[in-house]
Design a protein around this motif. Structure first.
Motif, PDB file in Angstrom:
ATOM      1  N   TYR A   1       4.152  13.292  -2.773  1.00  0.00           N
ATOM      2  CA  TYR A   1       4.822  12.427  -1.811  1.00  0.00           C
ATOM      3  C   TYR A   1       4.052  11.125  -1.651  1.00  0.00           C
ATOM      4  CZ  TYR A   1       6.811  16.933  -0.426  1.00  0.00           C
ATOM      5  OH  TYR A   1       7.414  18.157  -0.432  1.00  0.00           O
ATOM      6  N   CYS A   2       4.777  10.092  -1.175  1.00  0.00           N
ATOM      7  CA  CYS A   2       4.085   8.891  -0.722  1.00  0.00           C
ATOM      8  C   CYS A   2       3.808   9.105   0.757  1.00  0.00           C
ATOM      9  CB  CYS A   2       4.952   7.651  -0.921  1.00  0.00           C
ATOM     10  SG  CYS A   2       4.136   6.149  -0.335  1.00  0.00           S
ATOM     11  N   ALA A   3       2.551   8.897   1.169  1.00  0.00           N
ATOM     12  CA  ALA A   3       2.177   9.197   2.544  1.00  0.00           C
ATOM     13  C   ALA A   3       1.803   7.937   3.323  1.00  0.00           C
ATOM     14  CB  ALA A   3       1.022  10.200   2.560  1.00  0.00           C
ATOM     15  N   GLU A   4       2.290   6.788   2.877  1.00  0.00           N
ATOM     16  CA  GLU A   4       2.017   5.551   3.611  1.00  0.00           C
ATOM     17  C   GLU A   4       3.343   4.824   3.715  1.00  0.00           C
ATOM     18  OE1 GLU A   4      -1.229   4.419   4.630  1.00  0.00           O
ATOM     19  OE2 GLU A   4       0.091   3.138   5.809  1.00  0.00           O
ATOM     20  N   TYR A   5       3.754   4.479   4.937  1.00  0.00           N
ATOM     21  CA  TYR A   5       5.055   3.839   5.104  1.00  0.00           C
ATOM     22  C   TYR A   5       5.089   2.537   4.302  1.00  0.00           C
ATOM     23  CZ  TYR A   5       9.233   1.798   6.917  1.00  0.00           C
ATOM     24  OH  TYR A   5      10.469   1.219   6.989  1.00  0.00           O
ATOM     25  N   CYS A   6       6.018   2.460   3.318  1.00  0.00           N
ATOM     26  CA  CYS A   6       5.973   1.347   2.370  1.00  0.00           C
ATOM     27  C   CYS A   6       7.327   0.670   2.232  1.00  0.00           C
ATOM     28  CB  CYS A   6       5.475   1.854   1.014  1.00  0.00           C
ATOM     29  SG  CYS A   6       6.461   3.198   0.335  1.00  0.00           S
ATOM     30  N   GLY A   7       8.199   0.821   3.233  1.00  0.00           N
ATOM     31  CA  GLY A   7       9.475   0.124   3.170  1.00  0.00           C
ATOM     32  C   GLY A   7      10.636   1.095   3.258  1.00  0.00           C
TER      33      GLY A   7
ATOM     34  N   ASP B   1      12.740   2.762   1.405  1.00  0.00           N
ATOM     35  CA  ASP B   1      12.890   4.033   0.701  1.00  0.00           C
ATOM     36  C   ASP B   1      11.594   4.835   0.601  1.00  0.00           C
ATOM     37  OD1 ASP B   1      15.556   3.791   0.399  1.00  0.00           O
ATOM     38  OD2 ASP B   1      15.500   3.035  -1.655  1.00  0.00           O
ATOM     39  N   HIS B   2      10.694   4.580   1.559  1.00  0.00           N
ATOM     40  CA  HIS B   2       9.409   5.307   1.554  1.00  0.00           C
ATOM     41  C   HIS B   2       9.608   6.810   1.446  1.00  0.00           C
ATOM     42  CE1 HIS B   2       5.826   7.196   3.151  1.00  0.00           C
ATOM     43  NE2 HIS B   2       6.510   7.591   4.199  1.00  0.00           N
ATOM     44  N   SER B   3      10.527   7.339   2.267  1.00  0.00           N
ATOM     45  CA  SER B   3      10.675   8.801   2.295  1.00  0.00           C
ATOM     46  C   SER B   3      11.246   9.340   0.986  1.00  0.00           C
ATOM     47  CB  SER B   3      11.568   9.219   3.464  1.00  0.00           C
ATOM     48  OG  SER B   3      12.848   8.642   3.295  1.00  0.00           O
ATOM     49  N   GLY B   4      11.872   8.464   0.198  1.00  0.00           N
ATOM     50  CA  GLY B   4      12.421   8.921  -1.081  1.00  0.00           C
ATOM     51  C   GLY B   4      11.447   8.714  -2.225  1.00  0.00           C
ATOM     52  N   MET B   5      10.244   8.215  -1.924  1.00  0.00           N
ATOM     53  CA  MET B   5       9.284   7.922  -2.992  1.00  0.00           C
ATOM     54  C   MET B   5       8.520   9.196  -3.347  1.00  0.00           C
ATOM     55  SD  MET B   5       6.585   4.829  -3.143  1.00  0.00           S
ATOM     56  CE  MET B   5       5.295   4.792  -4.396  1.00  0.00           C
ATOM     57  N   ARG B   6       9.199  10.057  -4.069  1.00  0.00           N
ATOM     58  CA  ARG B   6       8.628  11.350  -4.401  1.00  0.00           C
ATOM     59  C   ARG B   6       8.500  11.496  -5.905  1.00  0.00           C
ATOM     60  NH1 ARG B   6      11.786  15.744  -0.889  1.00  0.00           N
ATOM     61  NH2 ARG B   6      11.657  14.720   1.144  1.00  0.00           N
TER      62      ARG B   6
ATOM     63  N   ILE C   1       0.839  -1.195   0.000  1.00  0.00           N
ATOM     64  CA  ILE C   1       0.000   0.000   0.000  1.00  0.00           C
ATOM     65  C   ILE C   1       0.879   1.252   0.000  1.00  0.00           C
ATOM     66  CG2 ILE C   1      -1.733   1.312   1.284  1.00  0.00           C
ATOM     67  CD1 ILE C   1      -2.742  -1.307   2.450  1.00  0.00           C
ATOM     68  N   HIS C   2       0.614   2.142  -0.943  1.00  0.00           N
ATOM     69  CA  HIS C   2       1.251   3.451  -0.968  1.00  0.00           C
ATOM     70  C   HIS C   2       0.137   4.485  -0.815  1.00  0.00           C
ATOM     71  CE1 HIS C   2       5.005   1.646  -2.567  1.00  0.00           C
ATOM     72  NE2 HIS C   2       4.194   0.859  -3.265  1.00  0.00           N
ATOM     73  N   SER C   3       0.498   5.751  -0.752  1.00  0.00           N
ATOM     74  CA  SER C   3      -0.527   6.780  -0.678  1.00  0.00           C
ATOM     75  C   SER C   3      -0.056   8.009  -1.427  1.00  0.00           C
ATOM     76  CB  SER C   3      -0.822   7.123   0.790  1.00  0.00           C
ATOM     77  OG  SER C   3      -1.826   8.113   0.849  1.00  0.00           O
TER      78      SER C   3
HETATM   79 CU1  CUA Z   1       5.246   4.295  -1.158  1.00  0.00          CU
HETATM   80 CU2  CUA Z   1       5.535   5.087   1.070  1.00  0.00          CU
END
Ligand code: CUA
Length: 324
Positions: A182-188, A190-195, A147-149
């Motif tokens: 931004y991705c707003a769901e913790y997804c692993g 590199d979540h914070s880099g998923m821009r 799940i991403h957001s």
């Molecule tokens: Cu995709 Cu967090």
């Protein structure tokens, strides 16, 4: 209201879509109410504390025992304010759930850790989504893994992106420019880099950009190729060995199912019809279709759905439903 929300709204970038403006109006209205009642109650607390402090000569004999008009007024007034806020929120919520029919559709696939976009003419891009200003745009989204957001602060948009199920958001950007996504769901890891970035362009610039990178085949043409290569045309085409529901004129129209219920042939329905064909059987047809689960990736599903969408104005070659 949570204090975090109030702070976030003060720090938020300026609204850059029509929907963002109505979210801001609602937010500012709610904040104005909170400030008004906080100041009023604080002032009354301080005022009464001073007036009735120990030793003051304020009158204390025969205090009022009740005031029906004040109580009713207070209850009804506050309830009405609540209803006004609720109605504003409901309008935003319902509007967000119903994209205009003429919206530009962009297929978005999220995966660890990138955002992929597919335009109708076949042009693809990664971590950047080009859209026209002043036109409604629908992002139809799905995840290839967890799940991403999708979160675009300037548009006040946030929507989970799920594996195996389409979700959509729509917006009408008001100003050309580049807006962070931004991705707003913790997804692993590199979540914070998923821009990514949403690049809003003037409609003419967008058309030029789209044409410049267009591959030889549009998404619908790619879908038409898959429609034959995967054997779909054997039953859904004309002539057919085993007649299956036709696809012409199907997109976004109601479909009567074998149990008598009715569904709209939107992207989610078409996706299910391909991957879980026996879930919803069209009235008058038999559950004969094999599943294509595991045989099509998200890009191919998008292409097939784009193909069905391209047939929306054509006449079906056999009845969509057969009356039972
Ligand atoms: Cu995709 Cu967090």
């Amino acid at each position: 209201m949570r204090p975090g929300l109030a702070i976030a709204s003060l720090l938020a970038p300026p609204a850059a879509s029509t929907g963002a403006e109505s979210v801001d109006t609602l937010m500012l209205g709610a904040m104005a109410l909170v400030v008004f009642f906080s100041v009023l109650i604080f002032a009354l607390v301080v005022g009464f504390s001073v007036r009735y402090r120990a030793g003051s000569d304020a009158p204390r004999e025969d205090p009022p025992r009740g005031n029906m008009r004040m109580e009713v007024g207070w209850l009804v007034g506050v309830a009405l304010l609540g209803v006004v806020l609720w109605a504003g929120g409901a309008v935003v919520f319902v509007t967000e759930g119903r994209p205009p029919q003429d919206a530009v559709t962009i297929a978005v696939v999220a995966k660890q850790w990138m955002w992929k976009a597919q335009h109708d003419n076949g042009r693809r891009e990664i971590n950047r989504i080009h859209v026209p200003a002043g036109q409604p745009v629908v992002l139809r989204m799905v995840s290839e893994d967890v799940i991403h957001s999708l979160f675009v602060p300037a548009f006040r948009l946030k929507q989970d992106v799920l594996p195996g199920r389409y979700t959509t958001v729509w917006f009408e950007a008001t100003r050309p420019g580049t807006y962070p996504l931004y991705c707003a769901e913790y997804c692993g890891a590199d979540h914070s880099g998923m821009r990514a970035e949403i690049e809003v362009m003037a409609p003419a610039d967008y058309a030029a950009w789209l044409a410049a990178g267009a591959p030889a085949r549009s998404l619908a043409a790619e879908g038409a190729g898959l429609f034959r290569a995967k054997g779909c045309s054997g039953c859904h085409g004309a002539p057919a060995t085993v007649p299956a529901p036709p696809l012409e004129g199907l997109y976004q129209r109601p479909v009567v199912l074998s149990d008598g219920s009715s569904v709209t042939a939107d992207d989610a329905y078409l996706r299910d019809a391909i991957l879980q064909p026996n879930k919803q059987i069209v009235a008058g047809y038999s559950p004969l279709m094999p599943t294509f689960q595991g045989q099509l990736d998200e890009d191919e599903l998008s292409a097939l759905i784009a193909y069905v969408r391209s047939l929306r104005d054509e006449r079906p070659h056999r009845p969509l439903e057969v009356p039972q």
